[in-house]
Design a protein around this motif. Structure first.
Motif, PDB file in Angstrom:
ATOM      1  N   MET A 436      37.046  21.272  50.176  1.00  0.00           N
ATOM      2  CA  MET A 436      37.356  21.945  48.917  1.00  0.00           C
ATOM      3  C   MET A 436      37.986  23.316  49.137  1.00  0.00           C
ATOM      4  N   LEU A 437      37.788  23.889  50.322  1.00  0.00           N
ATOM      5  CA  LEU A 437      38.312  25.221  50.627  1.00  0.00           C
ATOM      6  C   LEU A 437      39.526  25.176  51.541  1.00  0.00           C
ATOM      7  N   ALA A 438      39.968  23.966  51.881  1.00  0.00           N
ATOM      8  CA  ALA A 438      41.065  23.824  52.834  1.00  0.00           C
ATOM      9  C   ALA A 438      42.434  23.986  52.178  1.00  0.00           C
ATOM     10  N   ARG A 439      42.444  24.139  50.862  1.00  0.00           N
ATOM     11  CA  ARG A 439      43.683  24.425  50.134  1.00  0.00           C
ATOM     12  C   ARG A 439      43.396  25.521  49.111  1.00  0.00           C
ATOM     13  N   VAL A 510      40.292  39.504  57.952  1.00  0.00           N
ATOM     14  CA  VAL A 510      40.356  38.372  57.028  1.00  0.00           C
ATOM     15  C   VAL A 510      39.223  38.456  56.015  1.00  0.00           C
ATOM     16  N   VAL A 511      38.039  38.801  56.501  1.00  0.00           N
ATOM     17  CA  VAL A 511      36.887  38.927  55.592  1.00  0.00           C
ATOM     18  C   VAL A 511      37.186  39.946  54.492  1.00  0.00           C
ATOM     19  N   HIS A 521      39.213  30.822  50.467  1.00  0.00           N
ATOM     20  CA  HIS A 521      39.978  29.851  51.261  1.00  0.00           C
ATOM     21  C   HIS A 521      40.693  30.526  52.436  1.00  0.00           C
ATOM     22  N   ARG A 522      40.909  31.834  52.363  1.00  0.00           N
ATOM     23  CA  ARG A 522      41.544  32.524  53.493  1.00  0.00           C
ATOM     24  C   ARG A 522      40.689  32.418  54.748  1.00  0.00           C
ATOM     25  N   VAL A 523      39.379  32.386  54.581  1.00  0.00           N
ATOM     26  CA  VAL A 523      38.491  32.235  55.738  1.00  0.00           C
ATOM     27  C   VAL A 523      38.675  30.852  56.353  1.00  0.00           C
ATOM     28  N   ALA A 524      38.790  29.831  55.507  1.00  0.00           N
ATOM     29  CA  ALA A 524      39.009  28.469  56.011  1.00  0.00           C
ATOM     30  C   ALA A 524      40.336  28.384  56.756  1.00  0.00           C
ATOM     31  N   PHE A 525      41.370  29.003  56.222  1.00  0.00           N
ATOM     32  CA  PHE A 525      42.679  28.988  56.886  1.00  0.00           C
ATOM     33  C   PHE A 525      42.590  29.678  58.254  1.00  0.00           C
ATOM     34  N   PHE A 526      41.896  30.807  58.298  1.00  0.00           N
ATOM     35  CA  PHE A 526      41.730  31.533  59.559  1.00  0.00           C
ATOM     36  C   PHE A 526      41.006  30.661  60.585  1.00  0.00           C
ATOM     37  N   LEU A 527      39.944  29.999  60.165  1.00  0.00           N
ATOM     38  CA  LEU A 527      39.175  29.170  61.090  1.00  0.00           C
ATOM     39  C   LEU A 527      40.027  28.044  61.662  1.00  0.00           C
ATOM     40  N   TYR A 528      40.881  27.472  60.836  1.00  0.00           N
ATOM     41  CA  TYR A 528      41.769  26.410  61.335  1.00  0.00           C
ATOM     42  C   TYR A 528      42.711  26.969  62.397  1.00  0.00           C
ATOM     43  N   ASP A 529      43.278  28.149  62.151  1.00  0.00           N
ATOM     44  CA  ASP A 529      44.189  28.758  63.131  1.00  0.00           C
ATOM     45  C   ASP A 529      43.456  29.094  64.430  1.00  0.00           C
ATOM     46  N   GLY A 575      32.300  32.410  60.425  1.00  0.00           N
ATOM     47  CA  GLY A 575      33.203  32.020  59.350  1.00  0.00           C
ATOM     48  C   GLY A 575      32.684  30.821  58.582  1.00  0.00           C
ATOM     49  N   LEU A 576      32.174  29.834  59.304  1.00  0.00           N
ATOM     50  CA  LEU A 576      31.628  28.645  58.646  1.00  0.00           C
ATOM     51  C   LEU A 576      30.415  29.004  57.789  1.00  0.00           C
ATOM     52  N   ALA A 577      29.616  29.965  58.249  1.00  0.00           N
ATOM     53  CA  ALA A 577      28.435  30.373  57.480  1.00  0.00           C
ATOM     54  C   ALA A 577      28.849  30.939  56.123  1.00  0.00           C
ATOM     55  N   ILE A 578      29.931  31.699  56.084  1.00  0.00           N
ATOM     56  CA  ILE A 578      30.431  32.225  54.808  1.00  0.00           C
ATOM     57  C   ILE A 578      30.787  31.074  53.872  1.00  0.00           C
ATOM     58  N   LEU A 579      31.359  30.018  54.424  1.00  0.00           N
ATOM     59  CA  LEU A 579      31.781  28.870  53.613  1.00  0.00           C
ATOM     60  C   LEU A 579      30.638  27.922  53.294  1.00  0.00           C
ATOM     61  N   GLY A 580      29.449  28.192  53.860  1.00  0.00           N
ATOM     62  CA  GLY A 580      28.307  27.320  53.612  1.00  0.00           C
ATOM     63  C   GLY A 580      28.355  26.032  54.391  1.00  0.00           C
TER      64      GLY A 580
END
Length: 587
Positions: A436-439, A510-511, A521-529, A575-580
C-alpha cells in the motif's frame, strides 16, 4: 576520533548543515557577510548529480542578494572557510554559485559508527519539537467489516502517524465514527431483520436497500437472546435507537479487530452522534455567527435548474468563499438537520482545540469537499489565534484487486465486497502494508495477489525484506564460523562499500522530508533504493569471492564488511518499523 566514531552525534547531513552554518558565522565575524541574515533557505543536501560530489549547498545563492554581493564572490569566501573542515577533501563552486563538497572516506565511515551507536534510534529526529499532530484516518461508516476500499487509507494514515512520531511530533491517531447519518438507521433495520430471523421467522431474501452480509447474523442472535421476541412486532420507534446503538457498537468491535490484523490501533474514537448530542455542533454555529462566518442566505439555483423546478430556501451558510471556496456552503438542511459539512465543521473545530496541526486521510472520492473543509478550519482556527492552524487533507486512490492480471472478487461474509481480514489472511500483514506504500497514495494501484507474493525484484516488499533476510543470514553464518562484525577495521572498506554507506546515510534526511511533506511512501521508496544497492553489491560477490562479505583468510576485512552489513540491516529495520512492517530474519 576513532575510525568508527562520528565527529558529531548528529547524522552526517545535519552535522554538515552545522558546518556550513559555522562557516557563515566566520564570514560574519570577519565582516565579509552582514549579521542577521535569514538562513532558513540555506540547504545541505546531496547534489543532483552524484559526480558533482557528496554535499551541495545553495548558501551563497540564497544570501548574496540580501548581503549586497555577487553569489560567486560569496561562494569563493565560503569555499575557503569550508575547506578548513578536516573531512572536506575539496570544495568547488558550480554554476552561478552553488558549492559542492567532496568528503573524505572517514566521514562516511564515521556515519557507520553513528548507525551502530544509535541502533533503533538512527534517523530519529527532533524536528517536530514535540508539537501535537492529529491524524484522522480510516473513519469508515460503522456498517460492516473493513473492506479493501478502506485498506490503503488505513495503512497510509497509520504509517504517517508513526513517521511523525519518529520525526519528533506527538501524535493522536483518531477515528471519526459516522454514527449519526441515515446509514446507521439502515443498519439498525438490517439488524432487526436478523433479530427476527434468529427468533425463527422466515425473513426470505434481504430486501433491497438493507445490508445483506452474514456478519449481522451474530448481532441479531445476541439481541434475540437478550430481549426474546419483545421487539419482533414492535413499531420501529420502539427499537430503532436501541438497535442502532447495539449495531454500531458491534460493528466498531469488528472494525477494531479487522484493523488489528494490520497492526493498526487508534488512540481516539470520536462519535458524530455524541458530538451532536453534546450540543457542540450548535455551539460551533453560534461561535461562527458571532464571528460573522455564518449568515442566513439563499443559494443560487443549481446548474440546469429553472425557477419553475427549484424553490429557493433560506439556509445558514458558511462564508467559505472568504477562504478560497467557489461558493458559500450550507451547514444545515431545509429540515433543520445538519449537513455532512456542518457536522464535519464542528468536529474539526473540536479537534483543533487539542492539536497544533491536523491531517485527514480521505478517499479520492471526497476530493470535492477538500476546499470547503480547509476553508472552514482556516476560519475557525485563525479567528481565535490570528493565524490558521496547519491542516492538510491527503487523498488516497482506490485499489483494484487482481489475480493473475484479472479482476478478482472474493467474499466470505460481507455480501458484496472483499474484506480486509480475508486479504490479510491470504498474503499477510507485512505484504499488505508495504504494498500500500509502494506507490504514491494519489496514484491508481492494482493489488495483484500473485505479484505481491512473488519472489522477484519487481515485488518491492520481497526485495526489501530479502535484503534484511540476506544480511541476517550472513551474520548467522559468520557467527557459526566464529566471525563477528567489528568497526575496528572499517578503513579497509573500499569505494563500492562506501557507496552503500552513502545510500544509508540519506535515511535521516528522508525521515525529515517525508514527515514535513506528510508522505510516508518516501520511506518505502528509500528502502527499495537501499535494498537495490545492497543486492547489487551482493551480486558482485557471486562472481568475485574477494567481494563477498565473508572472505576466506581475511578476518579483518570480513569483520569490517560484516559491520557494514549489520548497519545497512539496521537502517532497513528502522525504515520498515516506521511503515509497520517486520524486518524478516529469513525468507
Amino acid at each position: 576520533m576513532t575510525e568508527t566514531a562520528s565527529a558529531s552525534a548528529l547524522p552526517l547531513f545535519a552535522d554538515f548543515a552545522g558546518v556550513i552554518d559555522r562557516a557563515l558565522d566566520a564570514l560574519v565575524a570577519t565582516g565579509s557577510l552582514p549579521a542577521g541574515l535569514a538562513r532558513s533557505g540555506v540547504t545541505c543536501e546531496p547534489p543532483r548529480e552524484a559526480s558533482h560530489g557528496d554535499i551541495s549547498t545553495n548558501a551563497a545563492m540564497v544570501l548574496a542578494k540580501p548581503a549586497g554581493t555577487n553569489p560567486r564572490a560569496l561562494a569563493a569566501l565560503l569555499v575557503e572557510e569550508l575547506g578548513r573542515e578536516p573531512r572536506v577533501v575539496s570544495a568547488e563552486i558550480a554554476g552561478p554559485g552553488f558549492i559542492n563538497l567532496r568528503l573524505a572516506d572517514s566521514a562516511w565511515l564515521g556515519e557507520l559508527g553513528l548507525i551502530a551507536a544509535s541502533a533503533g534510534d538512527y534517523g530519529r529526529s527532533a524536528m517536530g519539537g514535540g508539537s501535537m499532530v492529529n491524524v484522522e484516518y480510516v473513519s469508515a461508516n460503522p456498517t460492516g467489516p473493513m473492506h479493501m476500499g478502506h485498506c490503503r487509507g488505513a495503512v497510509v494514515g497509520d504509517a504517517l502517524a508513526s513517521l511523525l512520531e519518529f520525526a519528533g511530533h506527538r501524535v493522536t491517531r483518531e477515528y471519526y465514527v459516522n454514527d449519526a447519518g441515515a446509514q446507521v438507521d439502515v443498519l439498525a433495520c438490517s439488524v432487526h431483520l436478523r433479530y427476527r430471523e434468529a427468533l425463527g421467522e422466515d425473513v426470505g431474501a434481504v430486501p433491497e436497500g438493507l445490508y445483506p452480509g452474514d456478519y449481522l447474523v451474530p448481532v441479531g442472535q445476541a439481541l434475540a437472546t437478550e430481549f426474546g421476541d419483545k421487539y419482533a412486532k414492535a413499531p420501529e420507534a420502539d427499537w430503532l435507537v436501541l438497535f442502532r446503538g447495539r449495531a454500531v457498537a458491534a460493528m466498531m468491535d469488528m472494525i477494531r479487530d479487522d484493523l488489528a490484523t494490520l497492526g493498526i490501533h487508534h488512540d481516539l474514537f470520536s462519535s458524530e452522534a455524541e458530538l451532536q448530542a453534546s450540543g457542540k455542533v450548535d455551539a460551533a454555529e453560534a461561535w461562527l455567527r458571532a464571528h460573522d462566518l455564518v449568515y442566513d442566505g439563499v443559494l443560487e439555483a443549481p446548474k440546469g435548474k429553472t425557477p419553475e423546478d427549484w424553490e429557493p430556501v433560506e439556509l445558514p451558510l458558511f462564508r467559505s468563499t472568504k477562504f478560497g471556496d467557489d461558493q458559500d456552503r450550507p451547514i444545515k438542511k431545509s429540515n433543520g438537520a445538519w449537513t455532512y459539512f456542518g457536522a464535519d465543521l464542528a468536529y474539526h473545530f473540536q479537534k483543533a482545540q487539542a492539536a497544533d496541526a491536523l491531517v485527514d486521510i480521505w478517499g479520492a472520492d471526497h476530493a470535492g469537499t477538500v476546499k470547503r473543509i480547509k476553508a472552514a478550519v482556516a476560519a475557525l482556527t485563525s479567528a481565535e489565534s490570528g493565524a490558521p492552524k496547519p491542516f492538510e487533507v491527503k487523498l488516497v486512490q482506490m485499489v483494484q484487486l487482481m489475480k493473475g492480471g484479472q479482476p478478482f472478487k472474493m467474499s466470505k461474509r460481507a455480501g458484496n465486497f472483499v474484506t480486509l481480514a480475508d486479504v490479510v489472511e491470504m498474503v499477510g500483514k507485512d505484504v499488505v502494508r508495504f504494498t500500500m506504500l509502494a506507490r504514491k497514495p494519489d496514484a491508481q494501484m492494482d493489488f495483484d495477489f500473485d505479484k505481491v507474493v512473488e519472489a522477484s525484484k519487481d515485488n518491492p516488499v520481497f526485495y526489501v525484506q530479502y535484503a534484511h533476510a540476506r544480511i541476517r543470514s550472513t551474520l548467522r553464518k559468520a557467527a557459526a564460523e566464529g566471525l563477528a562484525p567489528s568497526g575496528e577495521h572499517v578503513a579497509l572498506l573500499g569505494a563500492e562499500e562506501i557507496a552503500l554507506v552513502r545510500l544509508a546515510a540519506q535515511f535521516p534526511r528522508v525521515v525529515e522530508s517525508a514527515a514535513a511533506a506528510r508522505e510516508p511512501h518516501r520511506v518505502a521508496f528509500f528502502l527499495y533504493d537501499l535494498a537495490a544497492g545492497f543486492h547489487a553489491y551482493w551480486n558482485v560477490g557471486n562472481d568475485r569471492p574477494d567481494k563477498r562479505f565473508i572472505v576466506a583468510q581475511d578476518a579483518a576485512l570480513t569483520s569490517a564488511r560484516l559491520f557494514l552489513a549489520s548497519q545497512i540491516g539496521q537502517v532497513v529495520k528502522n525504515g520498515l518499523a516506521i511503515l509497520g512492517v517486520e524486518a524478516a530474519e529469513e525468507l
